[in-house]
Design a protein around this motif. Structure first.
Motif, PDB file in Angstrom:
ATOM      1  N   CYS A 180       3.999  -5.212   4.362  1.00 63.93           N
ATOM      2  CA  CYS A 180       2.853  -4.293   4.304  1.00 63.93           C
ATOM      3  C   CYS A 180       1.641  -4.892   5.031  1.00 63.93           C
ATOM      4  O   CYS A 180       1.341  -6.080   4.900  1.00 63.93           O
ATOM      5  CB  CYS A 180       2.509  -4.039   2.837  1.00 63.93           C
ATOM      6  SG  CYS A 180       0.989  -3.114   2.602  1.00 63.93           S
ATOM      7  N   LEU A 181       0.953  -4.060   5.779  1.00 68.26           N
ATOM      8  CA  LEU A 181      -0.224  -4.530   6.518  1.00 68.26           C
ATOM      9  C   LEU A 181      -1.401  -4.822   5.576  1.00 68.26           C
ATOM     10  O   LEU A 181      -2.373  -5.457   5.969  1.00 68.26           O
ATOM     11  CB  LEU A 181      -0.629  -3.505   7.586  1.00 68.26           C
ATOM     12  CG  LEU A 181       0.426  -3.297   8.686  1.00 68.26           C
ATOM     13  CD1 LEU A 181       0.028  -2.161   9.613  1.00 68.26           C
ATOM     14  CD2 LEU A 181       0.655  -4.581   9.489  1.00 68.26           C
ATOM     15  N   ASN A 182      -1.310  -4.353   4.349  1.00 65.48           N
ATOM     16  CA  ASN A 182      -2.366  -4.605   3.343  1.00 65.48           C
ATOM     17  C   ASN A 182      -1.804  -5.405   2.172  1.00 65.48           C
ATOM     18  O   ASN A 182      -2.219  -5.236   1.024  1.00 65.48           O
ATOM     19  CB  ASN A 182      -2.927  -3.270   2.851  1.00 65.48           C
ATOM     20  CG  ASN A 182      -3.398  -2.415   4.017  1.00 65.48           C
ATOM     21  OD1 ASN A 182      -4.297  -2.805   4.744  1.00 65.48           O
ATOM     22  ND2 ASN A 182      -2.756  -1.275   4.233  1.00 65.48           N
TER      23      ASN A 182
ATOM     24  N   LYS B 222       1.582   3.070   2.432  1.00 66.35           N
ATOM     25  CA  LYS B 222       1.129   4.045   3.423  1.00 66.35           C
ATOM     26  C   LYS B 222       1.149   3.521   4.852  1.00 66.35           C
ATOM     27  O   LYS B 222       1.014   4.293   5.792  1.00 66.35           O
ATOM     28  CB  LYS B 222      -0.323   4.430   3.124  1.00 66.35           C
ATOM     29  CG  LYS B 222      -0.517   5.172   1.844  1.00 66.35           C
ATOM     30  CD  LYS B 222      -2.000   5.420   1.630  1.00 66.35           C
ATOM     31  CE  LYS B 222      -2.246   6.171   0.335  1.00 66.35           C
ATOM     32  NZ  LYS B 222      -3.681   6.291   0.071  1.00 66.35           N
TER      33      LYS B 222
ATOM     34  N   CYS C 209       5.289  -0.098   5.404  1.00 66.63           N
ATOM     35  CA  CYS C 209       5.635   0.504   4.098  1.00 66.63           C
ATOM     36  C   CYS C 209       6.277   1.873   4.286  1.00 66.63           C
ATOM     37  O   CYS C 209       7.322   2.174   3.729  1.00 66.63           O
ATOM     38  CB  CYS C 209       4.379   0.692   3.249  1.00 66.63           C
ATOM     39  SG  CYS C 209       3.810  -0.789   2.436  1.00 66.63           S
TER      40      CYS C 209
ATOM     41  N   CYS D   1       0.802  -1.227   0.000  1.00 65.98           N
ATOM     42  CA  CYS D   1       0.000   0.000   0.000  1.00 65.98           C
ATOM     43  C   CYS D   1       0.834   1.275   0.000  1.00 65.98           C
ATOM     44  O   CYS D   1       0.359   2.328  -0.408  1.00 65.98           O
ATOM     45  CB  CYS D   1      -0.963  -0.015   1.188  1.00 65.98           C
ATOM     46  SG  CYS D   1      -0.179   0.364   2.775  1.00 65.98           S
TER      47      CYS D   1
HETATM   48 ZN   LIG Z   1       1.624  -1.060   3.421  1.00 70.54          ZN
END
Ligand SMILES: [Zn+2]
Ligand SMILES: [Zn+2]
Length: 365
Positions: free
Chosen positions: A115-117, A102, A106, A100
């Motif tokens: 990344c958490l997404n 963000k 990241c 992501c």
């Molecule tokens: Zn991320």
């Protein structure tokens, strides 16, 4: 107008035959791309997912070492991650992951692969839009958070396909190993990652490039990729192995070791092969329960560094692509890839990959 359908080889259960299914081609959203897959090589982690050693959501389209040609660019897509113009028909590869940019990892920690997404190609259920999420299919849908890299014209599909997993991962490990010219390296494992690691070590001027494995034909083949010394560890006592490595390096041990095998028990032996202040890069053991025992005081007394490297950053994929382009006449990368299986022969391709007889098996959907 009827939606165009396209084929994919779908995993529906552990070790089951992959089934050819049809899905509608996805509409291409802003920032995305649709690619006609021209080659996908089978990675060891595809086999781990297929065999149930790694969690996999069914049904899914495996395959993440992919090269393809752009058939549609989403709105706003004009260039790749090297700012090279992109157009329909261009041959590209892309990062194994969509991140992501963000989130905590990241943005703040430089760990795009955490990344958490995170989404990874060849790792998702294909029931829903956009369906084409893996390489064992005629098409692949490249989502907006993916970094795309144009493949240089000189490279063949087979040379380029393993770059976005095996090679880019090794490049990340290479950076972490921080090897200088004339330093000595131990590479534990002569699979795809081991071959690329040896070639990098040769290219960057390492003195001793020592490779271990249990398969004699692989140890023979890796000499063409720069290995200066190969050790078959079958039946070898640990202390004899450590002594052999030390004898090859003036009695000191190697400056860095890279574990690129799937065998936790070789990690303590590799640590013993390091010189004082040596670096150990752990790549290989990518499934839970990979335990090993070692004396932690040895890490302290000998000032060792252990670094885990999982996947990579976009720069490593670009570096890998540059490396292939520059050194393809020095190292026979094409030889790492055997077979050119069409999609309907995917199960023969998977069986060959599982047998370990080939470094990489190519699917040409
Ligand atoms: Zn991320
Ligand atoms: Zn892989």
């Amino acid at each position: 107008m009827a939606t165009k359908m396209a084929r994919a080889a779908v995993m529906t259960k552990i070790y089951g035959e992959l089934e050819i299914r049809e899905y509608p081609l996805p509409r291409v959203e802003q920032g995305a791309l649709l690619v006609r897959v021209t080659c996908c090589t089978i990675c060891g982690s595809d086999i781990l997912a297929w065999s149930g050693k790694k969690k996999a959501p069914f049904p899914m389209i495996l395959g993440h070492e992919i090269v393809g040609r752009i058939v549609k660019l989403g709105a706003g897509v004009v260039s790749d991650s090297g700012n090279r113009t992109l157009k329909v028909g261009d041959r590209i590869t892309w990062t194994i992951m969509d991140n992501c940019g963000k989130c905590y990892y990241c943005r703040g920690k430089g760990l795009m692969m955490k990344c958490l997404n995170l989404k990874k190609y060849g790792h998702d259920c294909c029931d829903d839009y956009p369906h084409f999420t893996g390489g064992f299919a005629e098409y692949c849908y490249i989502t907006p958070g993916t970094c795309v890299i144009k493949v240089p014209d000189e490279l063949t599909d087979a040379e380029a396909a393993p770059a976005n997993c095996a090679l880019a991962t090794v490049v990340a490990g290479w950076e972490a190993a921080d090897l200088k010219p004339f330093e000595n390296v131990l590479i534990q494992g002569a699979g795809a990652l081991g071959f690329y690691a040896a070639a990098l070590a040769k290219h960057y001027g390492c003195r001793r490039i020592i490779v271990t494995d249990i398969l004699p034909h692989r140890l023979e083949a890796i000499r063409e990729f720069g290995a200066t010394d190969t050790i078959n560890t079958v039946g070898m006592k640990d202390e004899d192995f450590v002594k052999t490595v030390r004898d090859l390096t003036g009695g000191f041990g190697v400056d860095a070791a890279m574990d690129v095998a799937i065998a936790p028990t070789i990690v303590p032996i590799g640590l013993k092969c390091l010189r004082m202040g040596g670096r150990y890069i752990e790549h290989g053991n990518t499934f839970p329960g990979a335990t090993a025992t070692f004396d932690v005081s040895d890490i302290v007394f000998r000032c060792l560094t252990i670094r885990g490297v999982h996947n990579y950053d976009t720069r490593h994929l670009q570096w890998g692509m540059d490396f292939l382009e520059q050194t393809r006449k020095t190292f026979p990368f094409e030889k790492l890839v055997v077979g050119r299986f069409p999609l309907e022969e995917i199960n023969q391709a998977m069986d060959l990959a599982r047998s370990g007889k080939a470094i990489r098996v190519a699917v040409v959907p």
